[in-house]
Design a protein around this motif. Structure first.
Motif, PDB file in Angstrom:
ATOM      1  N   GLY A  28       0.789  -1.209   0.000  1.00 55.79           N
ATOM      2  CA  GLY A  28       0.000   0.000   0.000  1.00 55.79           C
ATOM      3  C   GLY A  28       0.831   1.274   0.000  1.00 55.79           C
ATOM      4  O   GLY A  28       2.042   1.263   0.235  1.00 55.79           O
ATOM      5  N   ASP A  29       0.141   2.363  -0.271  1.00 57.03           N
ATOM      6  CA  ASP A  29       0.706   3.704  -0.404  1.00 57.03           C
ATOM      7  C   ASP A  29      -0.193   4.619   0.435  1.00 57.03           C
ATOM      8  O   ASP A  29      -1.409   4.650   0.223  1.00 57.03           O
ATOM      9  N   TYR A  30       0.391   5.330   1.387  1.00 53.22           N
ATOM     10  CA  TYR A  30      -0.419   6.128   2.309  1.00 53.22           C
ATOM     11  C   TYR A  30      -1.129   7.309   1.671  1.00 53.22           C
ATOM     12  O   TYR A  30      -2.051   7.854   2.257  1.00 53.22           O
ATOM     13  N   ARG A  54      -4.258 -13.585   9.166  1.00 55.69           N
ATOM     14  CA  ARG A  54      -3.080 -12.793   9.525  1.00 55.69           C
ATOM     15  C   ARG A  54      -2.927 -11.741   8.431  1.00 55.69           C
ATOM     16  O   ARG A  54      -2.993 -12.053   7.240  1.00 55.69           O
ATOM     17  N   VAL A  55      -2.724 -10.487   8.828  1.00 55.91           N
ATOM     18  CA  VAL A  55      -2.603  -9.372   7.888  1.00 55.91           C
ATOM     19  C   VAL A  55      -1.190  -8.804   7.961  1.00 55.91           C
ATOM     20  O   VAL A  55      -0.648  -8.603   9.049  1.00 55.91           O
ATOM     21  N   VAL A  56      -0.619  -8.563   6.789  1.00 58.10           N
ATOM     22  CA  VAL A  56       0.730  -8.013   6.665  1.00 58.10           C
ATOM     23  C   VAL A  56       0.639  -6.763   5.803  1.00 58.10           C
ATOM     24  O   VAL A  56      -0.034  -6.769   4.771  1.00 58.10           O
ATOM     25  N   PHE A  57       1.312  -5.688   6.231  1.00 59.30           N
ATOM     26  CA  PHE A  57       1.362  -4.479   5.412  1.00 59.30           C
ATOM     27  C   PHE A  57       2.797  -4.227   4.984  1.00 59.30           C
ATOM     28  O   PHE A  57       3.718  -4.265   5.800  1.00 59.30           O
ATOM     29  N   ARG A  58       2.948  -3.947   3.690  1.00 61.89           N
ATOM     30  CA  ARG A  58       4.244  -3.562   3.128  1.00 61.89           C
ATOM     31  C   ARG A  58       4.073  -2.266   2.346  1.00 61.89           C
ATOM     32  O   ARG A  58       3.048  -2.043   1.706  1.00 61.89           O
ATOM     33  N   HIS A  59       5.103  -1.468   2.360  1.00 61.89           N
ATOM     34  CA  HIS A  59       5.066  -0.153   1.723  1.00 61.89           C
ATOM     35  C   HIS A  59       5.301  -0.257   0.215  1.00 61.89           C
ATOM     36  O   HIS A  59       6.183  -0.980  -0.242  1.00 61.89           O
ATOM     37  N   PHE A  60       4.508   0.508  -0.519  1.00 59.88           N
ATOM     38  CA  PHE A  60       4.700   0.636  -1.964  1.00 59.88           C
ATOM     39  C   PHE A  60       4.383   2.078  -2.357  1.00 59.88           C
ATOM     40  O   PHE A  60       3.388   2.355  -3.045  1.00 59.88           O
ATOM     41  N   PRO A  61       5.221   3.038  -1.872  1.00 63.59           N
ATOM     42  CA  PRO A  61       4.931   4.451  -2.165  1.00 63.59           C
ATOM     43  C   PRO A  61       5.180   4.763  -3.635  1.00 63.59           C
ATOM     44  O   PRO A  61       6.278   4.572  -4.144  1.00 63.59           O
ATOM     45  N   MET A  62       4.160   5.223  -4.285  1.00 61.73           N
ATOM     46  CA  MET A  62       4.253   5.595  -5.705  1.00 61.73           C
ATOM     47  C   MET A  62       4.517   7.095  -5.762  1.00 61.73           C
ATOM     48  O   MET A  62       3.628   7.903  -6.002  1.00 61.73           O
ATOM     49  N   GLU A  63       5.775   7.434  -5.534  1.00 60.61           N
ATOM     50  CA  GLU A  63       6.180   8.825  -5.312  1.00 60.61           C
ATOM     51  C   GLU A  63       5.895   9.760  -6.479  1.00 60.61           C
ATOM     52  O   GLU A  63       5.674  10.950  -6.270  1.00 60.61           O
ATOM     53  N   GLU A  64       5.915   9.249  -7.687  1.00 61.25           N
ATOM     54  CA  GLU A  64       5.705  10.134  -8.834  1.00 61.25           C
ATOM     55  C   GLU A  64       4.299  10.723  -8.850  1.00 61.25           C
ATOM     56  O   GLU A  64       4.108  11.844  -9.301  1.00 61.25           O
ATOM     57  N   ALA A  72       5.251   9.612   4.603  1.00 60.92           N
ATOM     58  CA  ALA A  72       4.270   8.950   5.475  1.00 60.92           C
ATOM     59  C   ALA A  72       4.737   7.541   5.836  1.00 60.92           C
ATOM     60  O   ALA A  72       4.594   7.109   6.990  1.00 60.92           O
ATOM     61  N   ALA A  73       5.302   6.821   4.868  1.00 56.68           N
ATOM     62  CA  ALA A  73       5.803   5.469   5.137  1.00 56.68           C
ATOM     63  C   ALA A  73       6.943   5.509   6.147  1.00 56.68           C
ATOM     64  O   ALA A  73       7.012   4.680   7.063  1.00 56.68           O
TER      65      ALA A  73
END
Length: 177
Positions: A28-30, A54-64, A72-73
């Protein structure tokens, strides 16, 4: 059908037990409005399935397209260093329309985190490598947008409405039981 290339490990942000029948990994991306819409649905799934999920969150910031996503990440990672990752995570999504550095500091204050510590962490990009590692793991797994979900290691290509996610989780529960 894409597979999760980076296995879930102790380094991940996890809600739920390791003995859960189904693992839902979200990239996800905040700043992504769809991720903000998905967050309460994931919470609903957690309540609905309890110990089975079970829930896992990983960062995928789409900065462009989302210039505040990386900051935020990194703020969420700072919170994680202080034992309140999920509280920061949920608060960022709940307040996403106001996302900005002042909001991140306000949330940190609410969570009793050191604002000086957050400032120093952001200024030094202390958690940038962790966020980048999540991002690259997502790329390796075929993630190209957010939110992207994997259920028991297989990419969920359906939607993220409560009914769609629930149906996909039910299908996996049938397989694992």
């Amino acid at each position: 059908m894409s597979q999760l290339r980076v296995p879930v490990s102790a380094r991940d942000h996890i809600r739920g037990g390791n003995d859960a029948d189904v693992t839902l990994v979200e990239y996800g991306d905040y700043q992504c409005p769809y991720c903000a819409m998905a967050n309460p649905i994931v919470g609903l799934m957690e309540r609905q399935y309890g110990r089975a999920l079970r829930v896992v969150f990983r960062h995928f910031p789409m900065e462009e397209v989302h210039p505040l996503a990386l900051t935020a990440a990194e703020a969420a990672e700072y919170a994680g260093d202080n034992g309140v990752f999920w509280e920061m995570h949920d608060a960022i999504y709940a307040n996403q329309p106001r996302l900005g550095v002042p909001l991140l500091f306000a949330i940190a204050g609410t969570l009793k985190l050191s604002q000086i510590g957050l400032r120093d962490s952001l200024a030094s990009f202390l958690h940038a490598e962790r966020v980048r590692s999540d991002f690259l793991g997502g790329v390796r797994s075929g993630v190209n947008g957010t939110p992207t979900f994997f259920i028991n290691g297989v990419r969920h290509d359906g939607g993220f409405s409560a009914s769609e996610l629930s149906a996909a989780l039910e299908q996996q529960l049938t397989v694992t039981r």
